[in-house]
Design an enzyme around this catalytic site. Structure first.
Site, PDB file in Angstrom:
ATOM      1  N   ASP A  18     -11.391   2.387   3.345  1.00 18.83           N
ATOM      2  CA  ASP A  18     -11.742   0.957   3.239  1.00 18.83           C
ATOM      3  C   ASP A  18     -13.249   0.782   3.013  1.00 18.83           C
ATOM      4  OD1 ASP A  18      -9.669  -0.975   3.483  1.00 18.83           O
ATOM      5  OD2 ASP A  18      -9.391  -0.465   5.596  1.00 18.83           O
ATOM      6  N   LYS A  50       0.837  -1.201   0.000  1.00 17.92           N
ATOM      7  CA  LYS A  50       0.000   0.000   0.000  1.00 17.92           C
ATOM      8  C   LYS A  50       0.870   1.248   0.000  1.00 17.92           C
ATOM      9  CE  LYS A  50      -3.851  -2.563   1.930  1.00 17.92           C
ATOM     10  NZ  LYS A  50      -4.624  -3.040   3.058  1.00 17.92           N
ATOM     11  N   GLN A  65      -4.996  -1.779   9.231  1.00 16.39           N
ATOM     12  CA  GLN A  65      -4.901  -3.117   8.648  1.00 16.39           C
ATOM     13  C   GLN A  65      -5.511  -4.156   9.595  1.00 16.39           C
ATOM     14  OE1 GLN A  65      -3.784  -3.630   5.515  1.00 16.39           O
ATOM     15  NE2 GLN A  65      -4.153  -5.817   5.655  1.00 16.39           N
TER      16      GLN A  65
HETATM   17  N1  GUN Z   1      -7.193  -7.117   5.836  1.00 20.96           N
HETATM   18  C1  GUN Z   1      -7.462  -7.880   4.752  1.00 20.96           C
HETATM   19  N2  GUN Z   1      -8.006  -7.129   3.762  1.00 20.96           N
HETATM   20  C2  GUN Z   1      -8.081  -5.866   4.230  1.00 20.96           C
HETATM   21  C3  GUN Z   1      -8.541  -4.647   3.681  1.00 20.96           C
HETATM   22  O1  GUN Z   1      -9.004  -4.572   2.535  1.00 20.96           O
HETATM   23  N3  GUN Z   1      -8.437  -3.566   4.492  1.00 20.96           N
HETATM   24  C4  GUN Z   1      -7.953  -3.629   5.755  1.00 20.96           C
HETATM   25  N4  GUN Z   1      -7.925  -2.517   6.472  1.00 20.96           N
HETATM   26  N5  GUN Z   1      -7.523  -4.752   6.303  1.00 20.96           N
HETATM   27  C5  GUN Z   1      -7.575  -5.861   5.544  1.00 20.96           C
END
Ligand code: GUN
Length: 284
Positions: A120, A53, A97
């Site tokens: 998200d 990211k 995350q």
């Molecule tokens: N963990 C697995 N996929 C995601 C996601 O798309 N966003 C976040 N914040 N955590 C995750």
């Protein structure tokens, strides 16, 4: 033999679009989008995602701010950080995350993120907006899947769409996005009876189960479009999806590989959401 849907190519096009627009708002409005990424603990998969990211932010010209916290971090400390970032005008998007360590209530953290910075699209306000089809942010993985389906030229309207998995992150919002495009949507899960039969009826099949090789060739219709959201680590260290690629590929019209399918799309859509957030917050 199926055509491969190339997630790297489709995501590169999305990121290029974001990059071009970012250059424009930097030069014309003096606004550089910023994404804050919080990681708590040392889950190796989460570390890989967070690094990807941050790398994508650099590629499209965003600022990124990483907050790596130890796994013992108290919920109040995390909420304090979220509150600080909510009030930081350099931060347009906040992503915590998941999964979080067990002593932290994930919903409490999701709810604390300002809905305008919730790139998200996990906050109940944004989830509700998705439900009524009036959204600012689309959840990244389902939005990426929609881009991949569209890249094949497949019409969704009226088609039988089957989503395997009912998580808040993928399965439920995925079903909603397909429904908004007038698909006839079925959600399957661990309690579903006749799962194979339902899948065999799917023109568009999205697998988000979290089990390696769960979808076998006898479960798919000839000529279907198959999207594999799974990301499973085998004992030999190899990454594989939820679909038995080798055998399913022979039957269907389009299929995503793992890796190189849905994964890169999730990150590209996160970049798109962060740009949207920066524009909204600056009235652009
Ligand atoms: N963990 C697995 N996929 C995601 C996601 O798309 N966003 C976040 N914040 N955590 C995750």
């Amino acid at each position: 033999m199926a055509k491969l849907i190339n997630g790297k190519e489709v995501s590169a096009a999305v990121k290029q679009r974001v990059k071009t627009e970012t250059e424009k708002i930097i030069s014309e409005k003096g606004v550089t989008p910023g994404l804050a990424v919080i990681i708590v603990g040392d889950d190796p998969a989460s570390r890989v995602y967070v690094n990807s990211k941050k790398k994508a932010c650099a590629e499209v010209g965003f600022k990124s701010f990483e907050y790596a916290m130890p796994k013992e971090t108290k919920q109040e400390e995390l909420l304090e950080l979220v509150n600080k970032l909510n009030n930081d005008s350099e931060v347009n998007g906040i992503l915590c995350q998941l999964p979080l360590p067990k002593h932290i209530n994930e919903n409490a953290v999701i709810n604390a993120i300002s809905a305008e910075k919730d790139v998200d699209a996990f906050h109940p306000f944004n989830v509700g907006k998705i439900m009524i089809g009036e959204f600012s942010f689309l959840p990244c993985t389902p939005a990426g899947v929609m881009e991949l389906i569209d890249s094949t030229g497949t019409e969704i309207s009226g088609k039988n769409c089957v989503v395997i998995g009912r998580s808040n992150i993928v399965g439920k919002p995925m079903a909603m996005l397909l429904l908004h495009r007038s698909g006839t949507v079925t959600i399957c899960h661990s309690k579903t009876q006749n799962l194979a039969e339902i899948c065999r009826n799917a023109d568009i099949l999205v697998a988000a189960v979290g089990k390696a090789n769960f979808v076998t060739a006898d479960m798919v219709k000839d000529g279907a479009v198959v999207i594999d959201v799974g990301m499973n680590r085998l004992e030999n260290g190899k990454l594989c999806g939820d679909v038995d690629f080798e055998n399913v590929e022979k039957k269907v019209s389009f299929i995503t590989p793992v890796p190189g399918g849905v994964g890169p799309m999730t990150i590209a859509m996160l970049m798109q959401n962060t740009l949207t957030a920066a524009k909204m917050q600056n009235n652009i």
